[in-house]
Motif scaffolding. Structure first.
Motif, short mmCIF file in Angstrom:
data_model
loop_
_atom_site.label_atom_id
_atom_site.label_comp_id
_atom_site.label_asym_id
_atom_site.label_seq_id
_atom_site.Cartn_x
_atom_site.Cartn_y
_atom_site.Cartn_z
N ILE A 1 -2.90 8.08 -4.58
CA ILE A 1 -2.54 7.11 -3.56
C ILE A 1 -3.55 7.07 -2.40
O ILE A 1 -3.83 6.01 -1.85
CB ILE A 1 -1.08 7.33 -3.07
CG1 ILE A 1 -0.61 6.19 -2.20
CG2 ILE A 1 -0.93 8.65 -2.36
CD1 ILE A 1 -0.50 4.87 -2.94
N ASP A 2 -4.11 8.22 -2.04
CA ASP A 2 -5.04 8.23 -0.90
C ASP A 2 -6.28 7.41 -1.22
O ASP A 2 -6.75 6.62 -0.40
CB ASP A 2 -5.42 9.67 -0.55
CG ASP A 2 -4.24 10.45 -0.01
OD1 ASP A 2 -3.35 9.81 0.57
OD2 ASP A 2 -4.21 11.68 -0.19
N GLN A 3 -6.79 7.62 -2.44
CA GLN A 3 -7.98 6.89 -2.85
C GLN A 3 -7.70 5.39 -2.88
O GLN A 3 -8.49 4.58 -2.42
CB GLN A 3 -8.39 7.38 -4.23
CG GLN A 3 -9.77 6.97 -4.63
CD GLN A 3 -10.01 7.27 -6.09
OE1 GLN A 3 -9.11 7.15 -6.92
NE2 GLN A 3 -11.22 7.67 -6.40
N ASN B 1 0.83 -1.22 0.00
CA ASN B 1 0.00 0.00 0.00
C ASN B 1 0.87 1.26 0.00
O ASN B 1 0.44 2.33 0.38
CB ASN B 1 -1.00 0.01 1.16
CG ASN B 1 -0.33 0.29 2.48
OD1 ASN B 1 0.88 0.21 2.59
ND2 ASN B 1 -1.12 0.63 3.48
N LEU C 1 -13.76 10.55 4.27
CA LEU C 1 -13.37 10.10 2.94
C LEU C 1 -14.55 9.58 2.12
O LEU C 1 -14.59 9.76 0.91
CB LEU C 1 -12.31 8.99 3.05
CG LEU C 1 -11.00 9.42 3.69
CD1 LEU C 1 -10.05 8.26 3.77
CD2 LEU C 1 -10.38 10.57 2.92
N ALA D 1 -12.32 7.95 9.20
CA ALA D 1 -12.08 7.81 7.76
C ALA D 1 -13.38 7.75 6.94
O ALA D 1 -13.51 8.46 5.95
CB ALA D 1 -11.19 6.59 7.49
N ARG E 1 -5.36 3.76 -1.18
CA ARG E 1 -5.14 3.19 0.15
C ARG E 1 -6.44 2.97 0.90
O ARG E 1 -6.54 2.07 1.74
CB ARG E 1 -4.25 4.13 0.98
CG ARG E 1 -2.78 4.04 0.63
CD ARG E 1 -1.98 4.81 1.66
NE ARG E 1 -0.57 4.83 1.37
CZ ARG E 1 0.15 5.94 1.32
NH1 ARG E 1 -0.44 7.11 1.51
NH2 ARG E 1 1.43 5.88 1.10
N SER E 2 -7.45 3.80 0.62
CA SER E 2 -8.71 3.62 1.35
C SER E 2 -9.37 2.30 0.96
O SER E 2 -10.30 1.85 1.63
CB SER E 2 -9.64 4.81 1.08
OG SER E 2 -10.11 4.76 -0.25
#
Lengths: 223, 246
Positions: free
Chosen positions: B72-74, B48, B105, B101, B76-77
């Motif tokens: 990357i944030d999307q 990840n 998010l 989160a 990793r979620s």
């Protein structure tokens, strides 16, 4: 004698107000609290810039913070006094001048406190937040800053007390804060310098001690 | 589901991942084991992108996650990660740890997120601690909260980095049970662990790593009964008789 004592006490508390500008203790408190209110966000922003992943932001801000921390406050006050009018094109009042100097100077010091506070949070906190998909900004706002500010409280208060005392340097540019007024009263009365300056010292002590106690109470509540 | 191709990573002059290629299918449960310092944790952290890689490719669901343009944030979620040290947020309650989160998010309303979090806390057996702060929980409870926190985002993949290594022995079982239940629900699961009983019972496949390379890939039965590589044989012998052979 009583009449003149009342006059002096009033002068000490509020300066020439309402017949002239506000001064004395009232002005000191106003300047001190405004400086805190301004310096705190300045400190947080400078700290965030100093730990930011972007070099173009990190380097100049770090240089600026080092520059200011390596300079006596008196220099910063003079610098604000002569530099601000030259930049803005019109004369800046003594209060604003002093406020700007205090906000910048204390912002630089606070930024180191905030930076250490954020960097003292275990790496796993950032990793956990980022692994959930939170962005860098979200991680700062919800995870790092709340924890850091709580840990930093004692150092923050320390800096706040210093700021409060530093307002007395307004004396040098003729700002009629409480130390300036005390010396004015002293030069009019002439024969009682000791009680006058003891009063001044006690006044600062009460202000700073009060602030420390409030901070202590906050600290205990946040544990 | 997870595709690694020619992955290399160095820490300074230390070559910590050597040309790793591996493919993990949807719903597969893979246990990675090996001696400490073999690169297991680093490997799982690259999946990840908690660790960057020097060369190679890692695809999850077809997306190249180390490519420069990847959001990357999307990404990793959609991957749950559970740490050895739990890493709960100490200033938030158990429930807030789990709802942070999804609220920020996924844009879930607070009550929806809370209901969902409570259901998952129930599933891992710590629902009664929802209002407590992490410091008031035992290690085993904290780790189960960490699992629930990751599950709230409904990730199709869960990664576990030595989830029981920081626990007192009597709490290991409760955490492994929670992970085992996930495996039975058909979740894709990669777990770095020293719990060989867990590997034997739950894993579809065991990967053995040493010195930054995957030396052996086998079903649990083959891995434990018929280890091929000399390093594997030694590793298994060492963990079976920790005081050495007399």
């Amino acid at each position: 004698m009583n009449d003149s004592l009342t006059t002096y006490v009033l002068y000490f508390l509020i300066g020439q107000y309402p017949n002239g500008p506000l001064g004395g203790l009232a002005l000191t408190i106003m300047l001190g609290s405004s400086a805190l209110v301004l310096a705190t966000p300045v400190g947080i922003l400078l700290a965030l810039a100093r730990i930011s992943p972007w070099r173009t932001l990190r380097w100049p801000v770090s240089a600026g913070v080092y520059l200011i921390r390596g300079t006596p406050l008196l220099m910063v006050v003079f610098w604000a006094y002569f530099f601000l009018p030259a930049v803005t094109g019109h004369k800046t009042g003594q209060f604003t001048t002093m406020l700007v100097a205090l906000a910048i100077f204390n912002g630089a010091y606070l930024s180191e406190v905030v930076r250490a506070g954020i960097q003292g949070i275990p790496r796993g906190q950032t990793e956990a937040a980022r692994s959930l998909g939170l962005s860098y900004a979200h991680t700062l706002r919800f995870i790092l800053l709340p924890q850091a500010l709580r840990n930093m409280l004692p150092s923050l208060i320390n800096q706040f007390v210093t700021t409060l005392k530093e307002t007395s340097l307004g004396y040098i540019i003729g700002l009629q804060e409480v130390a300036f007024i005390a010396s004015q009263v002293n030069s009019q009365v002439i024969v009682h310098p000791v009680p006058i300056y003891i009063t001044l010292a006690l006044t600062f002590f009460v202000l700073c001690f009060g602030l420390s106690r409030v901070a202590h109470a906050l600290e205990r509540r946040s544990r | 589901m997870i595709e690694l191709r020619g992955v290399n990573k160095h820490f300074g002059s230390h070559h910590v991942l050597r040309d790793i290629s591996e493919s993990i299918g949807r719903g597969e449960v893979v246990v990675i084991c090996g001696p400490s310092g073999s690169g297991k944790s680093t490997l799982i952290r690259t999946i990840n992108r908690l660790e960057e890689i020097d060369s190679g490719q890692i695809r999850v669901d077809g997306r190249d996650i180390h490519a420069p343009g990847t959001r990357i944030d999307q990404f990793r979620s959609g991957i749950g990660f559970v740490f050895q040290q739990f890493n709960l947020f100490p200033h938030l309650t158990v429930l807030d740890n789990c709802t942070l989160a999804p609220i920020h998010l996924r844009g879930l309303a607070a009550d929806v997120a809370e209901a969902k979090a409570l259901a998952l806390l129930e599933q891992v057996g710590v629902a009664e601690k929802a209002a407590a702060f992490p410091a008031q929980l035992s290690g085993g409870q904290q780790q189960r909260v960490a699992i629930a926190r990751a599950l709230v985002m409904e990730p199709p993949v869960m990664l576990f980095d030595e989830p029981t290594s920081a626990l007192d022995p009597e709490m290991i079982g409760e955490v492994l049970l929670a992970i085992k239940n996930l495996a039975h629900q058909g979740m894709t699961l990669v777990c770095v662990t020293h719990e060989m009983g867990f590997a034997r019972e739950v894993a579809d496949r065991v990967l053995f790593m040493a010195d930054g390379a995957i030396l052996e890939r086998a079903t649990p039965a083959d891995f434990f009964e018929r280890p091929q590589h000399a390093r594997t044989q030694k590793f298994l012998a060492d963990i079976r008789s920790p005081f050495g052979r007399y």
